[in-house]
Design a protein around this motif. Structure first.
Motif, PDB file in Angstrom:
ATOM      1  N   GLN A 300      43.949  46.176  39.476  1.00  0.00           N
ATOM      2  CA  GLN A 300      43.789  46.396  38.427  1.00  0.00           C
ATOM      3  C   GLN A 300      44.743  47.301  37.445  1.00  0.00           C
ATOM      4  O   GLN A 300      46.099  47.157  36.578  1.00  0.00           O
ATOM      5  CB  GLN A 300      42.836  46.117  37.567  1.00  0.00           C
ATOM      6  N   ALA A 330      44.881  36.624  37.359  1.00  0.00           N
ATOM      7  CA  ALA A 330      43.299  36.943  37.004  1.00  0.00           C
ATOM      8  C   ALA A 330      42.483  35.542  37.932  1.00  0.00           C
ATOM      9  O   ALA A 330      41.293  35.311  38.525  1.00  0.00           O
ATOM     10  CB  ALA A 330      42.966  36.154  35.863  1.00  0.00           C
ATOM     11  N   THR A 334      40.390  36.460  42.160  1.00  0.00           N
ATOM     12  CA  THR A 334      39.063  36.234  42.269  1.00  0.00           C
ATOM     13  C   THR A 334      38.717  35.347  43.882  1.00  0.00           C
ATOM     14  O   THR A 334      37.389  35.278  43.867  1.00  0.00           O
ATOM     15  CB  THR A 334      38.001  35.221  41.631  1.00  0.00           C
ATOM     16  N   THR A 338      33.992  35.755  44.844  1.00  0.00           N
ATOM     17  CA  THR A 338      33.201  34.951  43.826  1.00  0.00           C
ATOM     18  C   THR A 338      31.843  34.757  44.734  1.00  0.00           C
ATOM     19  O   THR A 338      30.581  35.092  44.096  1.00  0.00           O
ATOM     20  CB  THR A 338      33.139  33.487  44.013  1.00  0.00           C
ATOM     21  N   LEU A 344      32.526  40.516  41.632  1.00  0.00           N
ATOM     22  CA  LEU A 344      33.007  38.940  40.801  1.00  0.00           C
ATOM     23  C   LEU A 344      33.223  39.609  39.364  1.00  0.00           C
ATOM     24  O   LEU A 344      34.769  39.689  38.221  1.00  0.00           O
ATOM     25  CB  LEU A 344      32.409  38.405  40.869  1.00  0.00           C
ATOM     26  N   TYR A 345      32.379  39.930  38.207  1.00  0.00           N
ATOM     27  CA  TYR A 345      32.276  40.751  37.286  1.00  0.00           C
ATOM     28  C   TYR A 345      33.473  42.028  37.359  1.00  0.00           C
ATOM     29  O   TYR A 345      33.839  42.249  35.492  1.00  0.00           O
ATOM     30  CB  TYR A 345      30.665  41.324  36.946  1.00  0.00           C
ATOM     31  N   ASN A 347      35.970  42.959  38.244  1.00  0.00           N
ATOM     32  CA  ASN A 347      37.326  42.386  38.580  1.00  0.00           C
ATOM     33  C   ASN A 347      37.762  41.194  37.439  1.00  0.00           C
ATOM     34  O   ASN A 347      38.396  41.353  36.229  1.00  0.00           O
ATOM     35  CB  ASN A 347      37.291  40.915  39.916  1.00  0.00           C
ATOM     36  N   SER A 348      36.062  40.201  36.561  1.00  0.00           N
ATOM     37  CA  SER A 348      37.379  40.070  35.798  1.00  0.00           C
ATOM     38  C   SER A 348      36.726  40.284  34.574  1.00  0.00           C
ATOM     39  O   SER A 348      38.074  40.161  33.971  1.00  0.00           O
ATOM     40  CB  SER A 348      35.346  38.538  35.675  1.00  0.00           C
ATOM     41  N   CYS A 351      40.672  42.062  34.315  1.00  0.00           N
ATOM     42  CA  CYS A 351      41.375  41.440  33.655  1.00  0.00           C
ATOM     43  C   CYS A 351      41.260  40.684  32.723  1.00  0.00           C
ATOM     44  O   CYS A 351      42.832  40.617  31.813  1.00  0.00           O
ATOM     45  CB  CYS A 351      40.874  39.859  34.403  1.00  0.00           C
ATOM     46  N   SER A 378      39.302  33.752  32.036  1.00  0.00           N
ATOM     47  CA  SER A 378      38.480  34.759  32.224  1.00  0.00           C
ATOM     48  C   SER A 378      37.020  34.327  32.541  1.00  0.00           C
ATOM     49  O   SER A 378      35.780  35.382  33.638  1.00  0.00           O
ATOM     50  CB  SER A 378      38.661  36.263  31.673  1.00  0.00           C
ATOM     51  N   ILE A 381      35.716  32.593  34.512  1.00  0.00           N
ATOM     52  CA  ILE A 381      35.756  33.247  36.065  1.00  0.00           C
ATOM     53  C   ILE A 381      34.496  34.254  36.015  1.00  0.00           C
ATOM     54  O   ILE A 381      33.719  33.721  37.625  1.00  0.00           O
ATOM     55  CB  ILE A 381      36.959  33.774  36.419  1.00  0.00           C
ATOM     56  N   ILE A 382      33.781  34.486  34.717  1.00  0.00           N
ATOM     57  CA  ILE A 382      32.816  35.190  35.209  1.00  0.00           C
ATOM     58  C   ILE A 382      31.410  34.296  35.226  1.00  0.00           C
ATOM     59  O   ILE A 382      30.346  35.310  35.131  1.00  0.00           O
ATOM     60  CB  ILE A 382      32.862  36.574  34.070  1.00  0.00           C
TER      61      ILE A 382
END
Length: 894
Positions: A300, A330, A334, A338, A344-345, A347-348, A351, A378, A381-382
């Motif tokens: 990132q 973004a 993921t 997941t 996951l959190y 990366n999100s 993003c 985003s 995703i989270i």
């Protein structure tokens, strides 16, 4: 995140599913070469249209060459499986692809320097697709695939780097970074293909999945590492697209440098994925997650760097494209993570940073729209449901695997139960027959000898009992023969037990030829056989039958080591004359066979008088043991005389025993064989050796006279015999050079290697070794040559033969001994005539009654006083001397 060995073990190659993998390679190659043809045509068309490249006709022929591997792969697919040659055909296809790549490398060397930067970028971008078309089908054979990838990318990368344009140097190096990234792609594809083959063929034994909490965590960590390669590759494609989109002449070099750095980051992340897949237990779970999280952060941050470094060159439209690309990044970032809430959190959340930066840039509506879309995706995703759904999916897969495993186990168990039921049915149907066969087999084993196939002791005793019952009913008779092999122990010990077994089998076969309904043969034990003749026979007939057996057994027996000959002794007992019970008959047959052995008659029919002799023999053995224990075995000394000087050279110690109970002198010819048979020989021989040494040192302590002591093979086999000799010599203070050990030729029929080693050790100590009674045993010239010997003692039978014209044989023995560098002692010289013959024919020393009979050791001192200082006169007769008075020559003191 690099691994100690970057090349993963999972790509080391395997012969598993070689035929299936080759067929899949051919199918994929058909489509791949067509894709390569299509994009190569597009690239050449674009270059020709922009530059007017003059070699279009030549490259068109090159394009048509793509049809060769396509046709070759198609023909392989159409072949019958038995006609395919996977190794050879795969190698040929590889050569074709290498030829195409080589041709394109030559074309690139000529074209690239002539292209402008924009045309070159488009051409290279299209050619990247061609590269993958060349190489990706070979993911089934990753070593070849990676080699082809390197052959594609390295020349292109080197050429771009060496063009002299600083703006594309980093662009060229990106090809090298991409090459290392492809390890991850090949690992991922190879694992997917192999898993599919294994699932399809069900050739891998299922392992029960670990449903524990720790096992589930390990599965989640393994999942994010094994499934993240596609996300990395898609982000790399997005990064390349962004660089091309943002490309500007003043920032082209920086953009390619950023892409090179980004690809390097992804290469390191790929190395981490491979390291975990190869060996998940190399690190703890927490450490693997930390390394994976660091990879996310660095990834990132690389995107942040793009936004920060090149924000100034982004126009409204390009900024919108960048924002849209961040949305794509973004989403695809993921993929694979997941199932891990924390990653996951992380990366999100990261993003969301680029859109926030774009928001603060105060750009126009394109930016605001992009920001809204990115924020929405985003946030989606989270959402916790994504994570929960992924975890539930993993649990569902585990449960499915567990179900499949249980189902497979149940299937196997049902199959085993079905097979067991069928086998049980078959066993039950054949059980009665098997019991009968086994009963017969056990009966046979109980009544027969397993080595020879003859009846055993139990079987023979039963046959004798049946014959006794018939004899009582019919008042008939029968004969029992006990056969004992001669010299079997020597063959068994000298040639080995396998040779001994072969001899026993051959003897059994010959005895079987003599068996019939009325003649029953069996093995009694060891080298003893028994025969029952179930009819009334006379003693003369029984003896004739036994003599025939003995003569037949004397024939040589062929073994792998060569032919061997051995004799046999047979004892005969007749019913009812010699006994009316099985025990009596066998006991009397045993007495008879002992008699045959002792008197060397070969065959003996039992005589009642021998029973008393057997009792007497037992008593004699007990008396001999008592005499040895109480040191009642004495010695007598018989002198050796030198042929040259007539001087006394030594003595031979001879055993003497007087039975104090019966007050009789027992002959050595009787008690010495008795000692050997009863195992008393080692103890008696030790006593005789000690007394001989003590007598010599007592009577002649300061002389060079030696003493010769007879030893048996049984003594040589004793482990402590050498120590006994050394101990006795040390205790009496006698030099080893004054001791001579006399052996009979029977030593050559025993354990030759062991005996040679023992004699060699004794001779190294200084002890002299001689062969006694030469010519009457088993000696051969090879044994005389190989054994450590000093003296050869000619048996008195050869001296007696001189009286009947045996000079030639005697001279031959002397010449043989001298040829082998052995001195000669002649024993048995009893008259003046014997002496003259020996003096004429040769020899170094003489022994016999002519000089002296054996002297009691207690009277040796007196004899020495009258003889030791006066040598014997050795006068030879010559033909030139007068005949008169020569017959008056006798031995006298000089």
């Amino acid at each position: 995140m690099a691994t100690p060995n970057f090349y993963p073990s999972s790509l080391s190659g395997s012969s598993e599913f070689i035929e299936e993998r080759t067929l899949a390679l051919m199918k994929r190659s058909c489509g791949a070469v067509l894709v390569g043809l299509l994009f190569s045509s597009a690239a050449l068309s674009m270059v020709t249209a922009r530059t007017g490249w003059p070699y279009w006709e030549l490259t068109s022929a090159l394009l048509l060459f793509y049809l060769v591997p396509a046709v070759y792969a198609y023909r392989y697919i159409q072949k019958k499986p038995e006609d395919r040659q996977p190794e050879q055909d795969r190698r040929h296809l590889t050569y074709m692809i290498v030829a195409i790549i080589s041709a394109w490398n030559l074309v690139a060397i000529d074209i690239l320097p002539t292209l402008d930067s924009q045309t070159r970028l488009i051409a290279v971008s299209i050619f990247i697709v061609v590269v993958y078309a060349h190489c990706l089908p070979f993911s089934l054979f990753p070593r070849q695939g990676m080699a082809l990838m390197a052959f594609n990318l390295l020349p292109l990368s080197v050429q771009l780097t060496m063009l002299g344009d600083e703006s594309v140097i980093a662009f060229g190096l990106c090809g090298i970074a991409l090459l290392f990234m492809e390890f991850g792609t090949y690992t991922w594809l190879y694992r997917k293909d192999m898993s599919a083959f294994r699932a399809r063929k069900a050739r891998v034994v299922a392992v029960e999945p670990d449903m524990s909490e720790e096992g589930f965590k390990r599965r989640l960590v393994y999942s994010i590492h094994s499934n993240s390669t596609p996300a990395v590759m898609m982000q790399a494609v997005a990064a390349f697209f962004l660089v091309v989109t943002l490309g500007a002449e003043q920032s082209e070099g920086m953009l390619w440098s950023w892409l090179l750095a980004y690809l390097s980051v992804q290469t390191l992340r790929t190395a981490g994925f491979i390291a975990h897949v190869d060996n998940p237990k190399r690190l703890r779970l927490r450490d693997w997650r930390i390394l994976f999280g660091l990879g996310i952060v660095v990834n990132q941050l690389s995107w942040y760097a793009l936004l920060v470094l090149f924000h100034d060159i982004m126009t409204g439209f390009s900024l919108g494209v960048v924002s849209g690309m961040f949305i794509v990044v973004a989403v695809i970032s993921t993929v694979g993570i997941t199932s891990d809430r924390l990653l996951l959190y992380l990366n999100s959340a990261m993003c969301l940073v680029p859109p926030v930066l774009i928001l603060f840039s105060k750009e126009e509506v394109w930016s605001m729209v992009s920001l809204g879309m990115l924020a929405s995706i985003s946030m989606l995703i989270i959402v916790e449901n994504i994570h929960r759904s992924a975890v539930q999916s993993q649990r569902g897969k585990l449960l499915q695997q567990l179900t499949e495993f249980r189902a497979k186990e149940m299937k196997v168990l049902n199959g085993e139960l079905t097979d067991a039921r069928e086998r049980l049915t078959e066993v039950n149907s054949n059980l009665e027959q098997q019991i009968e066969e086994r009963t017969e087999e056990l009966n046979y084993q109980a009544t027969h000898d397993m080595l020879t196939g003859l009846g055993n002791r139990y079987y023979f005793s039963r046959m004798v009992s049946d014959a006794l019952q018939e004899q009582e009913e019919e008042s008939g008779g029968f004969a029992v023969y006990l056969l004992d092999l001669d010299r079997f122990k020597e063959i068994n010990d000298g040639l080995g037990h396998l040779a001994g077994d072969g001899v026993l089998k051959a003897i059994a076969d010959r005895l079987s030829e003599a068996c019939s309904d009325e003649v029953i043969c069996a093995r009694w034990g060891g080298d003893e056989f028994v025969i029952l003749e179930r009819r009334e026979v006379s003693a003369r007939d029984a003896e004739a039958f036994a003599i025939g057996l003995v003569n037949d057994l004397k024939r040589p027996i062929e073994l792998e080591s060569g032919p061997v000959s051995l004799g046999a002794s047979v004892g005969v007992a007749l019913c009812p004359e010699h006994g009316k019970t099985a025990e009596q008959l066998l006991e009397h047959a045993d007495i008879a066979v002992y008699r045959a052995k002792s008197y060397k008659t070969g065959v003996s029919v039992y005589n009642e008088q021998w029973g008393y002799e057997a009792v007497e023999r037992l008593q004699l053995v007990q008396a001999l043991g008592h005499a040895i224990e109480h040191d009642q075995i004495n010695i007598a000394m018989q002198p050796f005389v030198s042929v040259e000087s007539g001087e006394l050279t030594g003595f031979e110690a001879l055993a003497r025993w007087r039975d104090t109970v019966r007050d009789v002198e027992i002959s050595p010819g009787t008690f010495i064989p008795l000692a050997e048979e009863s195992g008393l020989m080692p103890a008696m021989g030790r006593n005789i050796l000690r007394k001989a040494c003590e007598t010599l040192m007592r009577e002649t302590p300061d002389s060079d006279l030696r003493v010769a002591v007879n030893i048996s093979v049984m003594q040589l086999r004793q482990q402590d015999f050498i120590d006994d000799v050394a101990t006795i010599l040390a205790s009496v203070g006698m030099p080893a050079s004054r001791l001579e050990l006399e052996l009979t030729e029977s030593v050559f029929a025993g354990d030759v290697m062991h005996i040679r080693q023992v004699l060699g050790t004794l001779r190294d100590m200084g002890v002299k070794i001689s062969i006694d009674d030469f010519g009457t045993g088993y000696s051969s010239i090879s044994y005389l040559r190989d054994f450590p010997l000093d003296t050869l003692k000619i048996d008195q039978s050869f001296v007696a033969g001189l009286r009947n014209g045996g000079e030639g044989l005697f001279s031959s023995i002397v010449s043989l001994a001298h040829g082998l560098k052995l001195s000669v002692i002649v024993e048995g010289v009893e008259s003046r005539n014997d002496l003259d013959k020996v003096l004429e024919l040769g020899g170094e020393e003489i022994q016999g009654f002519f000089f002296s009979r054996p002297i009691d050791s207690r009277k040796l001192g007196e004899w020495l006083q009258s003889h030791s200082q006066h040598p014997f006169t050795m006068r030879r007769r010559h033909l030139s001397m007068a005949v008169d008075n020569q017959d008056k020559f006798r031995l006298k003191d000089s």
